[in-house]
Design a protein around this motif. Structure first.
Motif, PDB file in Angstrom:
ATOM      1  N   TYR A  29      -4.433   4.820  13.074  1.00 35.42           N
ATOM      2  CA  TYR A  29      -4.908   3.422  13.096  1.00 35.42           C
ATOM      3  C   TYR A  29      -4.319   2.540  11.959  1.00 35.42           C
ATOM      4  O   TYR A  29      -4.888   1.437  11.493  1.00 35.42           O
ATOM      5  N   LYS A  30      -3.370   3.125  11.139  1.00 35.74           N
ATOM      6  CA  LYS A  30      -2.656   2.341  10.186  1.00 35.74           C
ATOM      7  C   LYS A  30      -1.345   1.903  10.454  1.00 35.74           C
ATOM      8  O   LYS A  30      -0.777   2.665  11.276  1.00 35.74           O
ATOM      9  N   ARG A  31      -1.054   0.473  10.318  1.00 33.91           N
ATOM     10  CA  ARG A  31       0.194   0.080  10.523  1.00 33.91           C
ATOM     11  C   ARG A  31       0.592  -0.817   9.249  1.00 33.91           C
ATOM     12  O   ARG A  31      -0.035  -1.105   8.248  1.00 33.91           O
ATOM     13  N   GLY A  32       1.961  -0.995   9.157  1.00 32.71           N
ATOM     14  CA  GLY A  32       2.687  -1.763   8.049  1.00 32.71           C
ATOM     15  C   GLY A  32       1.983  -3.321   8.092  1.00 32.71           C
ATOM     16  O   GLY A  32       1.709  -3.553   9.122  1.00 32.71           O
ATOM     17  N   SER A  33       2.012  -3.835   6.797  1.00 38.88           N
ATOM     18  CA  SER A  33       1.609  -5.161   6.663  1.00 38.88           C
ATOM     19  C   SER A  33       2.412  -6.283   7.142  1.00 38.88           C
ATOM     20  O   SER A  33       1.897  -7.290   7.755  1.00 38.88           O
ATOM     21  N   ASN A  34       3.619  -5.685   7.486  1.00 40.48           N
ATOM     22  CA  ASN A  34       4.596  -6.974   7.904  1.00 40.48           C
ATOM     23  C   ASN A  34       4.455  -7.041   9.613  1.00 40.48           C
ATOM     24  O   ASN A  34       5.219  -7.760  10.139  1.00 40.48           O
ATOM     25  N   VAL A  35       3.689  -5.919  10.324  1.00 36.84           N
ATOM     26  CA  VAL A  35       3.574  -6.269  11.732  1.00 36.84           C
ATOM     27  C   VAL A  35       2.098  -6.342  12.273  1.00 36.84           C
ATOM     28  O   VAL A  35       2.122  -6.244  13.549  1.00 36.84           O
ATOM     29  N   SER A  36       1.449  -7.129  11.304  1.00 37.71           N
ATOM     30  CA  SER A  36      -0.083  -7.338  11.834  1.00 37.71           C
ATOM     31  C   SER A  36      -0.088  -8.511  12.867  1.00 37.71           C
ATOM     32  O   SER A  36      -0.961  -8.511  13.649  1.00 37.71           O
ATOM     33  N   GLU A  37       1.027  -9.191  12.812  1.00 33.54           N
ATOM     34  CA  GLU A  37       0.892 -10.190  14.095  1.00 33.54           C
ATOM     35  C   GLU A  37       1.387  -9.651  15.579  1.00 33.54           C
ATOM     36  O   GLU A  37       1.359 -10.444  16.494  1.00 33.54           O
ATOM     37  N   ARG A  38       1.839  -8.442  15.346  1.00 33.15           N
ATOM     38  CA  ARG A  38       2.118  -8.010  16.706  1.00 33.15           C
ATOM     39  C   ARG A  38       1.138  -6.946  17.198  1.00 33.15           C
ATOM     40  O   ARG A  38       0.469  -6.218  16.651  1.00 33.15           O
ATOM     41  N   ASP A  39       0.994  -6.878  18.652  1.00 37.27           N
ATOM     42  CA  ASP A  39      -0.006  -5.780  19.076  1.00 37.27           C
ATOM     43  C   ASP A  39       0.305  -4.322  18.876  1.00 37.27           C
ATOM     44  O   ASP A  39       1.644  -3.998  18.763  1.00 37.27           O
ATOM     45  N   GLY A  40      -0.532  -3.588  18.771  1.00 31.90           N
ATOM     46  CA  GLY A  40      -0.378  -2.221  18.272  1.00 31.90           C
ATOM     47  C   GLY A  40      -1.655  -1.493  18.006  1.00 31.90           C
ATOM     48  O   GLY A  40      -2.502  -2.275  17.517  1.00 31.90           O
ATOM     49  N   ALA A  41      -1.772  -0.376  18.186  1.00 27.83           N
ATOM     50  CA  ALA A  41      -3.150   0.279  17.870  1.00 27.83           C
ATOM     51  C   ALA A  41      -2.866   1.318  16.570  1.00 27.83           C
ATOM     52  O   ALA A  41      -3.825   1.866  16.033  1.00 27.83           O
ATOM     53  N   GLY A  42      -1.643   1.330  15.989  1.00 28.04           N
ATOM     54  CA  GLY A  42      -1.410   2.128  15.056  1.00 28.04           C
ATOM     55  C   GLY A  42      -1.785   3.728  15.250  1.00 28.04           C
ATOM     56  O   GLY A  42      -2.006   4.574  14.540  1.00 28.04           O
ATOM     57  N   LEU A  43      -1.390   4.265  16.746  1.00 25.43           N
ATOM     58  CA  LEU A  43      -1.358   5.470  16.733  1.00 25.43           C
ATOM     59  C   LEU A  43      -0.165   6.378  17.024  1.00 25.43           C
ATOM     60  O   LEU A  43      -0.153   7.639  17.144  1.00 25.43           O
ATOM     61  N   GLY A  44       1.088   5.469  17.413  1.00 22.95           N
ATOM     62  CA  GLY A  44       2.330   6.105  17.662  1.00 22.95           C
ATOM     63  C   GLY A  44       2.814   7.095  16.621  1.00 22.95           C
ATOM     64  O   GLY A  44       3.144   8.360  16.933  1.00 22.95           O
ATOM     65  N   LEU A  45       2.981   6.804  15.546  1.00 18.60           N
ATOM     66  CA  LEU A  45       3.340   7.628  14.338  1.00 18.60           C
ATOM     67  C   LEU A  45       2.500   8.687  14.129  1.00 18.60           C
ATOM     68  O   LEU A  45       2.858   9.788  13.751  1.00 18.60           O
ATOM     69  N   PHE A  46       1.038   8.431  14.182  1.00 19.89           N
ATOM     70  CA  PHE A  46      -0.053   9.380  13.839  1.00 19.89           C
ATOM     71  C   PHE A  46       0.304  10.361  14.810  1.00 19.89           C
ATOM     72  O   PHE A  46       0.211  11.645  14.401  1.00 19.89           O
ATOM     73  N   LEU A  47       0.491  10.216  16.321  1.00 17.22           N
ATOM     74  CA  LEU A  47       0.659  11.057  17.280  1.00 17.22           C
ATOM     75  C   LEU A  47       1.838  12.047  16.989  1.00 17.22           C
ATOM     76  O   LEU A  47       1.976  13.237  17.282  1.00 17.22           O
TER      77      LEU A  47
END
Length: 415
Positions: free
Chosen positions: A368-386
């Motif tokens: 569930y972690k994402r870069g701060s520069n993409v907070s305005e775009r949809d995403g769960a923060g699971l892609g790179l974790f998986l």
């Protein structure tokens, strides 16, 4: 037992000890010779001198004349000479009778005998007090065992059972001990935990049932998509269109496989995604990249021929996640490069987008972690974790870089 009982017993023992101390202190005075009684006895003898039947008999003494001849004696073991009296620390007093032959009275020293009696009394008192204190201590220990230790051990065993998952056996409440209300709270906690466990089990079963139903329902439209793509592939004449239909067909198969995995996980209660790596030719990387890059943003690339240790399905998911992120967040051309690094084949996928702050790169592997520069775009923060999870399970590793874009480095172990 009420607390005031303990206070009363304590006060009784204090009073008893004070009485014993007072009694022993008073007894010490009785050890010394009674000078008053001795003077009274001397006066009575002088008054009735020669009348032996009128001599006092309440004390032990002997009367001797000036030549130390025994005149009269009351008691046994009394000194009859000055020397013996001095040895025994007896009291020697002159008897004033008016006669030129001065008589003396030797009073027996009973100090030692009284000391021995006093010692016996002290021993008896000590034994009695010790017995009382031992009985009180045993009584108090029994009280502690019944009201504190035994209930506490019962609660400890209860906590162990609860921790082990046994929520059916209640904890009996005993209002006779100090933990009475506490045990009631403990048992209430057990009841609430049991209710929570039942609700959790029901929610878990409902979730598995829902996943199973959705898995079954998803397969129906996917099968239709696959059939349509196969027909379209056969009917179309253009190569580019055929390639698109072929991609649709491949993705349909991939969705079917993933849905099957999801269904099996829910039915078999599997809590981790299975990864089964095996020895594969390196051209599976080429296939995975081409299937992931359906927008054709990656230029030409070359994968050297090696044998690698991967799971084809999970490798495909990993590249799908990376390319999807690049499409969503960068939308720039993508470069794929390879190089050999020790026992790994390093495959780097790079774009020229805004990238990620360097201090945020390690966080991208977390859930569930994402870069701060993409907070305005949809995403769960699971892609790179998986993706990291899959590559690590294949005995490889994943690294990120952000220098004029964003790069994902796949380290795939050589077989």
């Amino acid at each position: 037992m009420k607390k005031w009982y303990i206070v009363v017993i304590f006060l009784i023992t204090v009073v008893a000890e004070a009485a014993i101390v007072f009694s022993l202190t008073h007894k010490i005075k009785e050890v010394r010779q009674d000078t008053v009684s001795i003077n009274r006895c001397i006066k009575a003898i002088e008054k009735n001198y020669g009348k032996e039947d009128l001599y006092p008999t309440d004390m032990e003494y002997s009367i001797i004349d000036g030549e130390e001849n025994l005149i009269w004696q009351n008691g046994n073991g009394i000194s009859t000479s000055i020397n013996d009296a001095i040895k025994n620390n007896d009291t020697i007093l002159d008897l004033e009778t008016g006669s030129p032959n001065v008589a003396k009275v030797i009073f027996k020293n009973t100090t030692y005998e009284r000391i021995e009696e006093f010692k016996k009394e002290i021993v008896i008192y000590i034994i009695i007090v010790t017995i009382i204190q031992v009985l009180l201590l045993l009584f108090y220990l029994i009280y502690l065992m019944r009201t504190i230790i035994t209930p506490f051990n019962r609660m400890k065993d209860f906590a162990v059972r609860v921790a082990g998952g046994n929520l059916d056996l209640p904890l009996t409440m005993d209002k006779g001990n100090i933990f009475g209300g506490f045990t009631e709270s403990f048992d209430l906690m057990r009841s609430e935990l049991k209710k929570s466990r039942i609700a959790e089990k029901k929610a878990y079963d409902d979730k598995n049932e829902l996943v199973a139903k959705l898995s079954h329902d998803i397969k129906t439209p996917v099968a239709s998509i696959k059939s349509t793509s196969e027909i379209g592939y056969e009917l179309t004449k253009e190569e580019k269109t055929k390639e698109l239909f072929n991609t649709m067909n491949f993705k349909s198969d991939q969705i079917t496989t993933l849905v099957d995995n999801l269904f099996n996980s829910s039915v078999n209660e599997i809590t981790e995604i299975s990864v089964s790596p095996s020895e594969q030719p390196s051209d599976v990387i080429t296939t995975a990249i081409k299937n992931a890059d359906y927008m054709k943003k990656a230029g030409s690339f070359d994968i050297p021929t090696y044998r690698i240790f991967v799971d084809k399905l999970r490798l495909q998911q990993a590249f799908d996640n990376v390319f999807m992120n690049s499409y969503k967040y960068a939308d720039t051309p993508i470069t794929v490069t390879t190089e050999l690094e020790e026992e790994y084949l390093k495959v780097t996928v790079s774009d020229t987008g805004a990238g990620v702050k360097k201090e945020e790169l390690p966080l991208l592997k977390e859930k569930y972690k994402r870069g701060s520069n993409v907070s305005e775009r949809d995403g769960a923060g699971l892609g790179l974790f998986l993706t990291d999870y899959f590559i690590t399970a294949m005995n490889g590793r994943l690294e990120f870089a952000s220098d004029g874009g964003f790069s994902v480095c796949f380290f795939l172990r050589l077989a």
